[in-house]
Design an enzyme around this catalytic site. Sequence first.
Site, PDB file in Angstrom:
ATOM      1  N   PRO A   9      -2.564  -2.705   2.320  1.00  0.00           N
ATOM      2  CA  PRO A   9      -1.378  -3.340   1.756  1.00  0.00           C
ATOM      3  C   PRO A   9      -0.039  -2.784   2.252  1.00  0.00           C
ATOM      4  CG  PRO A   9      -2.566  -2.079   0.081  1.00  0.00           C
ATOM      5  CD  PRO A   9      -3.458  -2.184   1.279  1.00  0.00           C
ATOM      6  N   ARG A  17       9.779  -1.826   5.720  1.00  0.00           N
ATOM      7  CA  ARG A  17       9.572  -0.923   4.573  1.00  0.00           C
ATOM      8  C   ARG A  17       9.904   0.525   4.950  1.00  0.00           C
ATOM      9  NH1 ARG A  17       3.206   0.743   3.777  1.00  0.00           N
ATOM     10  NH2 ARG A  17       4.013   1.584   1.830  1.00  0.00           N
ATOM     11  N   TYR A  22       8.080   5.414   7.573  1.00  0.00           N
ATOM     12  CA  TYR A  22       7.065   4.757   8.408  1.00  0.00           C
ATOM     13  C   TYR A  22       7.559   4.364   9.805  1.00  0.00           C
ATOM     14  CZ  TYR A  22       4.702   4.610   3.920  1.00  0.00           C
ATOM     15  OH  TYR A  22       4.119   4.968   2.729  1.00  0.00           O
ATOM     16  N   ASN A  74      -6.663   2.403   7.772  1.00  0.00           N
ATOM     17  CA  ASN A  74      -5.529   2.906   7.013  1.00  0.00           C
ATOM     18  C   ASN A  74      -5.508   2.074   5.730  1.00  0.00           C
ATOM     19  OD1 ASN A  74      -3.167   3.635   5.807  1.00  0.00           O
ATOM     20  ND2 ASN A  74      -1.903   3.480   7.663  1.00  0.00           N
ATOM     21  N   ALA A  77      -2.054   2.189   0.176  1.00  0.00           N
ATOM     22  CA  ALA A  77      -2.075   2.663  -1.218  1.00  0.00           C
ATOM     23  C   ALA A  77      -3.491   2.739  -1.796  1.00  0.00           C
ATOM     24  CB  ALA A  77      -1.202   1.767  -2.079  1.00  0.00           C
ATOM     25  N   GLU A  98     -10.107   7.779   9.084  1.00  0.00           N
ATOM     26  CA  GLU A  98      -8.986   7.399   8.223  1.00  0.00           C
ATOM     27  C   GLU A  98      -7.674   7.787   8.921  1.00  0.00           C
ATOM     28  OE1 GLU A  98      -8.868  10.297   5.133  1.00  0.00           O
ATOM     29  OE2 GLU A  98      -7.405   9.212   3.941  1.00  0.00           O
ATOM     30  N   HIS A 100      -3.302   7.713   8.568  1.00  0.00           N
ATOM     31  CA  HIS A 100      -2.068   7.451   7.822  1.00  0.00           C
ATOM     32  C   HIS A 100      -0.895   7.759   8.737  1.00  0.00           C
ATOM     33  CE1 HIS A 100      -4.346   7.044   4.182  1.00  0.00           C
ATOM     34  NE2 HIS A 100      -5.011   8.125   4.542  1.00  0.00           N
ATOM     35  N   ARG A 107       3.634  14.597   0.737  1.00  0.00           N
ATOM     36  CA  ARG A 107       4.383  13.655  -0.099  1.00  0.00           C
ATOM     37  C   ARG A 107       4.026  13.850  -1.580  1.00  0.00           C
ATOM     38  NH1 ARG A 107       3.981   7.866   2.491  1.00  0.00           N
ATOM     39  NH2 ARG A 107       5.567   7.493   0.892  1.00  0.00           N
TER      40      ARG A 107
HETATM   41  C1  DQA Z   1       0.088   5.286   4.171  1.00  0.00           C
HETATM   42  C2  DQA Z   1       0.339   6.328   3.065  1.00  0.00           C
HETATM   43  C3  DQA Z   1       0.036   5.757   1.704  1.00  0.00           C
HETATM   44  O1  DQA Z   1       0.266   6.741   0.708  1.00  0.00           O
HETATM   45  C4  DQA Z   1       0.934   4.578   1.405  1.00  0.00           C
HETATM   46  O2  DQA Z   1       0.599   4.002   0.170  1.00  0.00           O
HETATM   47  C5  DQA Z   1       0.924   3.564   2.495  1.00  0.00           C
HETATM   48  C6  DQA Z   1       0.845   3.993   3.903  1.00  0.00           C
HETATM   49  C7  DQA Z   1       0.528   5.786   5.566  1.00  0.00           C
HETATM   50  O3  DQA Z   1       0.150   5.146   6.546  1.00  0.00           O
HETATM   51  O4  DQA Z   1       1.240   6.779   5.678  1.00  0.00           O
HETATM   52  O5  DQA Z   1       1.081   2.372   2.244  1.00  0.00           O
HETATM   53  O6  DQA Z   1      -1.296   5.013   4.221  1.00  0.00           O
END
Ligand code: DQA
Length: 150
Positions: A9, A17, A22, A74, A77, A98, A100, A107
């Site tokens: 999402p 965003r 990001y 990824n 959330a 995984e 991110h 964070r």
């Molecule tokens: C994320 C980190 C998550 O905490 C967040 O909810 C995201 C993006 C990242 O790519 O850093 O939507 O997965």
Amino acid sequence: MKVLVINGPNLNFLGIREPDIYGAQTYAQLISFIEKTCKQEEVEVECLQSNHEGAIVDAIQQAYFDHIDGIVINPAAYTHTSVAILDALKAVSIPAVEVHLSDIYEREAFRHISYPSLICKKSIYGKGFEGYREAIIFLKEYVTKNQDTY
Ligand code: DQA
């Protein structure tokens, strides 16, 4: 070898965003980066983005029938909430990594819990787009190594 890249999402809102977290690059740019990387690495790739937990579970299950060799995910959330995505990854037994974009461990405390990390072969965070490249190369090496043992 074929890899499925799943983005969860709000990742379709990359570039819009929270660019301080990001980055300024868009989701379309992320996909071209992934496709370019896969071409260089001679890996077949399919990319999918969904804002819906069930659609992500469906895609993981479909990967089993499509004989996907590795999953880069990824879950955004859903990383911090989804037992269903964890269970789907366990169910299909496809090696997964995984990714991110941000460093979730630097964070808010609620981002420090990652359900997929319990099954993923590797977790990569805080490296932006580069994390996806690292994940693809890791899976390529992992799958090649495991094929040799058959
Ligand atoms: C994320 C980190 C998550 O905490 C967040 O909810 C995201 C993006 C990242 O790519 O850093 O939507 O997965």
